[in-house]
Design an enzyme around this catalytic site. Structure first.
Site, PDB file in Angstrom:
ATOM      1  N   ARG A  73      -6.871  74.410  46.837  1.00 13.44           N
ATOM      2  CA  ARG A  73      -7.321  73.169  46.219  1.00 13.44           C
ATOM      3  C   ARG A  73      -6.798  73.046  44.787  1.00 13.44           C
ATOM      4  O   ARG A  73      -6.552  71.950  44.294  1.00 13.44           O
ATOM      5  CB  ARG A  73      -8.847  73.106  46.226  1.00 13.44           C
ATOM      6  CG  ARG A  73      -9.414  71.747  45.813  1.00 13.44           C
ATOM      7  CD  ARG A  73     -10.924  71.771  45.871  1.00 13.44           C
ATOM      8  NE  ARG A  73     -11.467  72.688  44.873  1.00 13.44           N
ATOM      9  CZ  ARG A  73     -12.659  73.265  44.960  1.00 13.44           C
ATOM     10  NH1 ARG A  73     -13.427  73.043  46.018  1.00 13.44           N
ATOM     11  NH2 ARG A  73     -13.089  74.059  44.002  1.00 13.44           N
ATOM     12  N   TYR A 125      -0.062  47.003  39.150  1.00  7.29           N
ATOM     13  CA  TYR A 125      -0.520  47.236  40.516  1.00  7.29           C
ATOM     14  C   TYR A 125      -1.993  46.862  40.613  1.00  7.29           C
ATOM     15  O   TYR A 125      -2.833  47.398  39.887  1.00  7.29           O
ATOM     16  CB  TYR A 125      -0.293  48.692  40.916  1.00  7.29           C
ATOM     17  CG  TYR A 125      -0.994  49.058  42.202  1.00  7.29           C
ATOM     18  CD1 TYR A 125      -0.752  48.335  43.373  1.00  7.29           C
ATOM     19  CD2 TYR A 125      -1.908  50.093  42.238  1.00  7.29           C
ATOM     20  CE1 TYR A 125      -1.428  48.643  44.540  1.00  7.29           C
ATOM     21  CE2 TYR A 125      -2.573  50.415  43.403  1.00  7.29           C
ATOM     22  CZ  TYR A 125      -2.333  49.680  44.556  1.00  7.29           C
ATOM     23  OH  TYR A 125      -3.005  49.979  45.707  1.00  7.29           O
ATOM     24  N   ASP A 197       3.890  54.200  34.653  1.00 11.52           N
ATOM     25  CA  ASP A 197       4.010  54.129  36.111  1.00 11.52           C
ATOM     26  C   ASP A 197       5.470  53.851  36.421  1.00 11.52           C
ATOM     27  O   ASP A 197       5.976  52.751  36.196  1.00 11.52           O
ATOM     28  CB  ASP A 197       3.106  53.020  36.647  1.00 11.52           C
ATOM     29  CG  ASP A 197       3.140  52.917  38.174  1.00 11.52           C
ATOM     30  OD1 ASP A 197       4.078  53.464  38.798  1.00 11.52           O
ATOM     31  OD2 ASP A 197       2.242  52.270  38.738  1.00 11.52           O
ATOM     32  N   LYS A 222       5.698  55.736  47.961  1.00  9.27           N
ATOM     33  CA  LYS A 222       6.742  54.723  47.953  1.00  9.27           C
ATOM     34  C   LYS A 222       8.137  55.365  47.975  1.00  9.27           C
ATOM     35  O   LYS A 222       8.496  56.042  48.926  1.00  9.27           O
ATOM     36  CB  LYS A 222       6.545  53.793  46.760  1.00  9.27           C
ATOM     37  CG  LYS A 222       5.105  53.302  46.567  1.00  9.27           C
ATOM     38  CD  LYS A 222       4.523  52.608  47.782  1.00  9.27           C
ATOM     39  CE  LYS A 222       3.239  51.850  47.498  1.00  9.27           C
ATOM     40  NZ  LYS A 222       2.102  52.658  47.035  1.00  9.27           N
TER      41      LYS A 222
END
Length: 403
Positions: A73, A125, A197, A222
């Site tokens: 994790r 976004y 971004d 993406k």
């Protein structure tokens, strides 16, 4: 050769990493993306990395962890190579994988101190904008939205102080261009961290750290993956910001929140990045051809694409995007909302679907998705241009627009 960088060699391209920006990249971006770390599996000689699925790791007899791993994790062997490849492509100090782009951005925001203030773009976004409004603000984080194509507006917003400036360039779905270097200067003058971004541009076209950014985010779902079959996100930090408490707290929260992806997804992301350069180059060339073809067409009210010479911010984009302007554009259809939706319904080759950056071309009426508070014009169709034959793509759009 190490797991984190390609072995040192004489630079063979002007794409070699600038001194002091972080991980070595002695080869061109396309070469590094294709070859990754260049690591060969020591046990088998395999040139394709194995998938590491173990969730836990053995202690030594003295209860220490001599191999440096405790639990997947927080630190999975499956993340090492994709993180190393991305770090070198972005010219950073280190990277982290997350379960999605939203998880990456949200974890960074959650790592801010109590009462922090974020300055973000008016157009960005929509899912992340909604998170800032519906989650960050009620949690006591101040959020100011400004026009990030206007540096005077950003400077004004920073007069009130800020901890983090978030920019997205080109910005989804109007594809406005932000001057990264000037935004970095203003953010740092105000004592803020600049995060970018870079999903739409990818490190093939833009390396924000070279322009002064501290942290770079990707929705790796993406372009980095590129095949519409992995949900993932990434953060990469610059050398100068790697020791900042914000980055260290972000790493801690990733492990505590468990916002990580599985080993097979990490392997698929690594595989996708091997073709990143060639996919981005083809998609960019296709998008540019489509934008030029329909520029001035009376059936189209506007074409939003940074590669068009008359597009606002084109000169800035040309300065900070190397080798193309990306595979994303938007068409504003003459006749308004109904004409745009009708046109999208006529398409045969373009899939009417959410997302972007895959090998297939997609189209979407964004205002319908984002709802009544969306800043997006209702005649706008967002287009993710794929790697198909551009003649076929143009013919499909032309037929759907009608006469």
């Amino acid at each position: 050769m190490t797991d984190k960088t390609v072995a040192a060699a004489s630079p063979t391209s002007g794409d070699a990493a600038a001194a002091g920006t972080g991980a070595e990249m002695p080869y061109a971006r396309a070469t590094h993306a294709a070859r990754g770390t260049g690591r060969v599996d020591a046990a088998t000689g395999a040139v394709v990395s194995p998938i590491h699925v173990s969730t836990t790791f053995e202690r030594a007899a003295d209860l220490s962890y001599p191999r440096g791993r405790v639990y997947s994790r927080a630190d999975s062997a499956a993340y090492d190579e994709p993180e190393a490849v991305l770090t070198t492509l972005e010219g950073g100090a280190e990277s982290m994988l997350f379960a999605s782009g939203m998880a990456a951005a949200a974890t960074l925001f959650q790592a801010l101190p109590q009462g922090a203030r974020i300055v973000a773009p008016e157009v960005m976004y929509w899912g992340l904008r909604k998170w800032l409004i519906d989650v960050a603000r009620p949690a006591g984080i101040g959020v100011a939205f400004v026009d990030m194509t206007d540096m005077a507006a950003l400077a004004g917003a920073l007069d009130g102080g800020a901890d983090l400036v978030w920019i997205e360039t080109p910005s989804n779905p109007l594809w406005g261009v932000t001057d990264i270097a000037e935004a970095a200067r203003l953010a740092h003058r105000a004592g803020a961290v600049l995060a970018v971004d870079n999903t739409a541009a990818t490190p093939i076209l833009t390396r924000p750290i070279e322009h002064g950014a501290d942290i770079v985010m990707h929705s790796a779902t993406k372009y980095l993956n590129g095949h519409s079959d992995v949900l993932a996100g990434t953060l990469t930090v610059s050398v100068g910001a790697a020791g900042d408490p914000l980055w260290q707290r972000t790493r801690m929260l990733r492990g505590m929140n468990g916002s990580v992806l599985g080993p097979f997804e990490a392997w698929l992301l690594l595989r996708g990045m091997r073709t990143l350069a060639i996919r981005v180059e083809r998609a960019s060339a296709n998008a540019a051809a489509i934008a030029r073809h329909f520029s001035g067409d009376p059936r189209v009210r506007a074409i939003l694409y940074p590669g068009l010479p008359d597009f606002p911010g084109h000169d800035i984009a040309a300065r900070q995007m190397a080798g193309g302007f990306g595979g994303m554009l938007s068409l504003c259809v003459a006749g308004g909302r109904d004409a745009a939706i009708t046109m999208a319904g006529r398409l045969r080759l373009f899939a009417r679907a959410t997302s972007l950056g895959g090998v297939e071309s997609l189209i979407e009426h964004r205002a319908s998705i984002e709802g009544p508070t969306s800043p997006v014009p209702d005649d706008l169709l967002r287009v993710s241009v794929g790697i198909e034959d551009v003649g076929d793509l143009i013919a499909d759009l032309d037929r759907a627009l009608g006469r």
